[in-house]
Enzyme design. Structure first.
Site, short mmCIF file in Angstrom:
data_model
loop_
_atom_site.label_atom_id
_atom_site.label_comp_id
_atom_site.label_asym_id
_atom_site.label_seq_id
_atom_site.Cartn_x
_atom_site.Cartn_y
_atom_site.Cartn_z
N TRP A 1 86.05 49.73 -9.07
CA TRP A 1 86.03 50.90 -9.62
C TRP A 1 86.32 51.46 -11.19
O TRP A 1 88.16 50.99 -10.98
CB TRP A 1 86.36 52.13 -8.53
N HIS B 1 84.99 57.79 -6.73
CA HIS B 1 83.97 58.17 -6.20
C HIS B 1 84.40 59.33 -4.71
O HIS B 1 85.60 59.81 -5.10
CB HIS B 1 84.15 56.85 -5.05
N ARG C 1 83.64 57.33 -14.28
CA ARG C 1 83.66 55.55 -14.28
C ARG C 1 83.92 55.42 -15.63
O ARG C 1 83.06 55.87 -16.43
CB ARG C 1 82.85 55.38 -13.65
N GLN D 1 78.37 62.17 -5.84
CA GLN D 1 77.97 60.52 -5.45
C GLN D 1 77.23 61.83 -4.64
O GLN D 1 77.93 63.09 -4.04
CB GLN D 1 79.46 60.07 -5.14
N VAL E 1 85.57 49.93 5.43
CA VAL E 1 85.30 49.83 6.24
C VAL E 1 84.88 48.59 6.81
O VAL E 1 84.99 47.69 6.06
CB VAL E 1 83.33 50.05 5.69
N ALA F 1 80.50 55.74 7.86
CA ALA F 1 81.12 56.75 6.96
C ALA F 1 79.39 55.97 5.12
O ALA F 1 79.22 54.77 5.71
CB ALA F 1 82.54 56.61 5.96
C1 YSA Z 1 80.60 52.73 0.80
C2 YSA Z 1 81.07 52.57 2.19
C3 YSA Z 1 81.87 53.69 2.67
O1 YSA Z 1 81.72 53.81 3.47
C4 YSA Z 1 81.76 55.09 1.78
C5 YSA Z 1 81.12 55.08 0.87
C6 YSA Z 1 80.79 54.03 -0.22
C7 YSA Z 1 79.99 53.95 -1.50
C8 YSA Z 1 82.23 54.28 -2.31
N1 YSA Z 1 82.47 54.43 -2.58
C9 YSA Z 1 80.87 53.46 -3.42
O2 YSA Z 1 81.41 54.16 -4.56
N2 YSA Z 1 79.98 52.44 -4.13
S1 YSA Z 1 79.96 52.02 -4.95
O3 YSA Z 1 80.42 51.73 -6.54
O4 YSA Z 1 78.75 51.40 -4.85
O5 YSA Z 1 78.82 53.61 -5.13
C10 YSA Z 1 77.51 53.84 -4.65
C11 YSA Z 1 76.35 54.37 -5.07
O6 YSA Z 1 76.56 55.37 -6.80
C12 YSA Z 1 75.73 53.71 -6.47
O7 YSA Z 1 74.68 52.74 -4.98
C13 YSA Z 1 75.24 53.97 -7.01
O8 YSA Z 1 73.63 55.14 -6.94
C14 YSA Z 1 75.56 55.30 -7.87
N3 YSA Z 1 76.39 54.65 -8.96
C15 YSA Z 1 77.28 53.64 -8.73
N4 YSA Z 1 77.74 54.20 -10.37
C16 YSA Z 1 76.91 54.71 -11.11
C17 YSA Z 1 75.56 55.42 -10.06
N5 YSA Z 1 75.49 56.40 -10.68
C18 YSA Z 1 74.81 56.85 -11.91
N6 YSA Z 1 75.76 55.64 -12.41
C19 YSA Z 1 77.05 54.97 -12.56
N7 YSA Z 1 77.04 54.58 -13.29
#
Ligand code: YSA
Length: 245
Positions: free
Chosen positions: A69, A83, A109, A123, A167, A213
């Site tokens: 992140w 997030h 981000r 999100q 997790v 989650a």
């Molecule tokens: C994972 C496990 C859990 O128990 C709960 C939550 C999570 C998700 C974790 N907090 C997270 O942020 N994962 S992630 O970095 O992979 O982002 C989740 C989703 O946000 C991605 O699958 C994507 O659909 C979206 N995303 C990520 N970066 C983005 C974006 N959408 C638009 N622009 C970006 N820069």
């Protein structure tokens, strides 16, 4: 026509109507579907502390997993949440299990933008904790949600092993949609350390609280639903875009 009377059949000036943004439409639909499954809506601040965004989620300082992140830091040491996962922590801190919540919200981000990445986006966080909640419940909830969201019956869900510090085990959620597998969410069983830090006892028989989650990108859901090929369009001010919805 008689003087003083209004001719209601005469062509008038067309009144321009406003349009809801596709992200708003998607967010409302998500809330409707999860509410029908008994989920409450939770909220948290966009300006967060390091504790809620990282530490309480089992992401220690100087640990390489923080690099997942890229963060906008404020001068006072706080940050723009990267997030919606800190909302889980705030909710669990203030409430007693069982929990069944979703938290839609804006996140930020520090990263380069392209057709599928924005520096600010939305999100959807989900959390369900109870006595016998397992990944099978996650799969069932995801199946119902996506079938209703895309109004399609033959959507399948599969879970693949993955890693998120908060997790154990962690999974990626894929959906079978329009003839192909698509990666759609990160998820897993809430890490016992996260629960213990919040004084929620994961050990049976006294405690035995456990649950799943998940977190998914609302912008990505919008792009799939409305066949939008560039996420940046949705944050521009071009009315030709918004008038299509
Ligand atoms: C994972 C496990 C859990 O128990 C709960 C939550 C999570 C998700 C974790 N907090 C997270 O942020 N994962 S992630 O970095 O992979 O982002 C989740 C989703 O946000 C991605 O699958 C994507 O659909 C979206 N995303 C990520 N970066 C983005 C974006 N959408 C638009 N622009 C970006 N820069």
């Amino acid at each position: 026509m008689n003087k003083g009377k209004i001719d209601v059949t005469a062509p008038g000036k067309k009144v321009e109507q406003g349009h809801l943004h596709p992200l708003t439409l998607v967010q409302r639909k998500i809330i409707d579907i999860f509410s029908s499954m008994g989920f409450e809506i939770a909220e948290g601040p966009e300006v967060e502390t390091e504790y809620y965004n990282f530490d309480a989620l089992n992401i220690p300082k100087n640990h390489p997993s923080r690099d997942l992140w890229d963060t906008f830091w404020l001068k006072d040491g706080r940050l723009l949440r990267t997030h919606t996962s800190p909302v889980q922590i705030r909710y669990m801190e203030a409430n007693q299990p069982p929990f069944r919540i979703i938290a839609p919200g804006r996140v930020f981000r520090y990263e380069a933008t392209d057709a599928t990445h924005e520096a600010q986006f939305y999100q959807l966080e989900g959390l369900m904790v109870g006595k016998n909640i397992t990944l099978a419940n996650l799969k069932a909830v995801m199946e119902v949600f996506f079938q209703k969201f895309f109004r399609e019956k033959d959507i399948k869900v599969r879970l693949r092993p993955s890693f998120f510090p908060f997790v154990e085990p962690g999974v990626e959620v894929d959906i079978w949609f329009k003839g192909k597998w698509m990666e759609i969410a990160g998820a897993g069983m809430v890490h016992p350390k996260v629960l213990e830090n919040l004084k929620i006892d994961p050990r049976p028989p006294a405690g035995g609280w456990q649950g799943f989650a998940f977190g998914m990108g609302i912008d990505r859901l919008m792009m799939i639903k409305y066949k939008i090929d560039d996420v940046r369009l949705s944050y521009g001010s071009d009315l030709r875009f918004i008038k299509q919805f």
